[in-house]
Design an enzyme around this catalytic site. Structure first.
Site, PDB file in Angstrom:
ATOM      1  N   TRP A 186       1.187  -9.011   8.798  1.00 51.15           N
ATOM      2  CA  TRP A 186       1.210 -10.324   8.152  1.00 51.15           C
ATOM      3  C   TRP A 186       2.631 -10.840   7.929  1.00 51.15           C
ATOM      4  O   TRP A 186       2.841 -11.802   7.217  1.00 51.15           O
ATOM      5  CB  TRP A 186       0.451 -10.280   6.834  1.00 51.15           C
ATOM      6  CG  TRP A 186      -1.031 -10.183   7.004  1.00 51.15           C
ATOM      7  CD1 TRP A 186      -1.914 -11.231   7.121  1.00 51.15           C
ATOM      8  CD2 TRP A 186      -1.823  -9.000   7.094  1.00 51.15           C
ATOM      9  NE1 TRP A 186      -3.193 -10.760   7.284  1.00 51.15           N
ATOM     10  CE2 TRP A 186      -3.179  -9.396   7.268  1.00 51.15           C
ATOM     11  CE3 TRP A 186      -1.537  -7.629   7.040  1.00 51.15           C
ATOM     12  CZ2 TRP A 186      -4.219  -8.482   7.388  1.00 51.15           C
ATOM     13  CZ3 TRP A 186      -2.577  -6.714   7.167  1.00 51.15           C
ATOM     14  CH2 TRP A 186      -3.899  -7.147   7.340  1.00 51.15           C
ATOM     15  N   CYS A 362      -8.856   9.184   4.164  1.00 50.24           N
ATOM     16  CA  CYS A 362      -7.507   9.205   4.732  1.00 50.24           C
ATOM     17  C   CYS A 362      -6.507   9.759   3.728  1.00 50.24           C
ATOM     18  O   CYS A 362      -5.605  10.532   4.086  1.00 50.24           O
ATOM     19  CB  CYS A 362      -7.092   7.812   5.172  1.00 50.24           C
ATOM     20  SG  CYS A 362      -7.943   7.224   6.658  1.00 50.24           S
TER      21      CYS A 362
END
Length: 390
Positions: A186, A362
């Site tokens: 972004w 994760c």
């Protein structure tokens, strides 16, 4: 048949337990025994099973079955991150025999290049384009979707700011330089470099959502955002940075990626590659992650990257701060959970469970040191001695 008081999360009706469920439960418990995890135990990392079909499914489908059954409410766990950490530390894979059905992805990966230029946009459609609103609620203000640097940081924003500053210092940026950001997300790092180091940035992404967001937010800065694959790059740059991009390149393309970095880098230039690194060299991704989170993704190993750069680029510095990714993922998880009420109209309960499992599993992987986070500083054999930054 016997009734052991299991209840489906979607219904209050008890589930009938068949003898084969009991056999699968016994087998499952024997497999996880070395980890210290118990079924329906009282520790935060213990698995609370809601559906007896869970045992057979996980034994036969492995990680895919574990993740999918959680998404469907078949089991709960107070601390999934600790559960995954303990399972990984016990190295349970050595006790489970491969099945042909689970070998199919491996065969496909070896026969075909799953990360071609045409296929490269698939992960953007599956993941990065699903909604900027989700990432705005989960990430920090810079929208940094990669590991923060927590050495002196107390908050996620501080950790991401420190990471971007560290990258810029490793690149030894100076005013007027040109910087190429491969896989810019972004645009947070590109903006940081343009604002704080007065460099001219070219930043590429394969995500339409990221491209639209970045071009609008940072239109006042000296940044040229492009929607393109790294294989389409041309031109030369004083510096190159790539953060969280190599996980989408694929082992058949590591050499081509390094060739593109080499071709795009000025003679006395520097490149910094920030990537998750696996402890072993693999050719396939975790099946659950591949199906639901990062299609065709693959975490590289140091050996694979070193071989790909051989004869092209010199590794000036390697910096491992893998444990910081566990902190980052836990911070993202906390933000997601805290803000989910404002997202629930768009992202249903199944997505909520899927996303929590993604972030927490994760985190468990990094806590177990099953994966690392490394930054590689590379050059074209600089004549001067590179002084590492920390």
């Amino acid at each position: 048949m016997v009734n052991l008081n299991y209840s489906n999360s979607a219904s209050s009706n008890p589930i009938i337990v068949k003898p084969r469920h009991l056999a699968a439960k016994k087998h499952f418990e024997s497999l996880i025994k070395p980890s210290g995890v118990h079924v329906n135990g009282n520790q935060a990392y213990d698995i609370q099973v809601n559906n007896p079909k869970f045992f057979h499914r996980v034994i036969h489908q492995g990680n895919l079955g574990l993740g999918e059954s959680y998404m469907e409410g078949w089991w709960e766990c107070e601390r999934i991150d600790l559960l995954i950490e303990k399972l990984l530390l016990a190295n349970l894979k050595q006790h489970v025999k491969n099945r042909f059905r689970l070998l199919w992805p491996l065969m496909m990966a070896r026969l075909f290049n799953l990360q071609t230029a045409i296929r490269s946009f698939a992960v953007a459609k599956q993941h990065y384009n699903i909604g900027n609103d989700l990432f705005e609620k989960m990430l920090d203000e810079s929208m940094s979707y990669s590991c923060g640097y927590w050495q002196q940081a107390q908050t996620l924003t501080q950790a991401q700011d420190a990471k971007m500053n560290l990258l810029c210092r490793k690149l030894k940026l100076e005013p007027g330089m040109t910087l190429l950001d491969i896989g810019c997300g972004w645009g947070g790092l590109a903006a940081y470099a343009a604002e704080h180091f007065s460099v001219s940035v070219t930043a590429i992404t394969i995500s339409h959502a990221q491209f639209a967001y970045a071009t609008e937010k940072y239109k006042h800065l000296d940044i040229c955002f492009k929607l393109q694959d790294y294989r389409e790059l041309n031109g030369h740059y004083d510096r190159i940075v790539s953060v969280g991009m190599l996980e989408h390149v694929g082992y058949k393309n590591y050499r081509r990626f390094m060739e593109k970095v080499n071709a795009s880098l000025a003679t006395q230039g520097l490149a910094v590659l920030h990537t998750i690194v696996d402890n072993t060299s693999n050719t396939t991704c975790d099946p659950w992650i591949n199906k639901y989170i990062f299609v065709n993704g693959l975490v590289p190993s140091v050996a694979q990257l070193s071989k790909a750069a051989e004869g092209l680029l010199v590794m000036e510095d390697v910096h491992n701060f893998g444990p910081d990714y566990a902190k980052t993922l836990m911070a993202w998880h906390d933000n997601f959970v805290k803000n989910y009420s404002s997202l629930s109209a768009t992202y249903d309960t199944r997505f909520y469970r899927m996303w929590r499992y993604y972030l927490l599993s994760c985190a468990g992987g990094f806590k177990a040191r099953y994966m690392q986070l490394m930054q590689f500083v590379m050059s074209k054999n600089r004549a001067d001695c590179y002084q590492a930054e920390r």
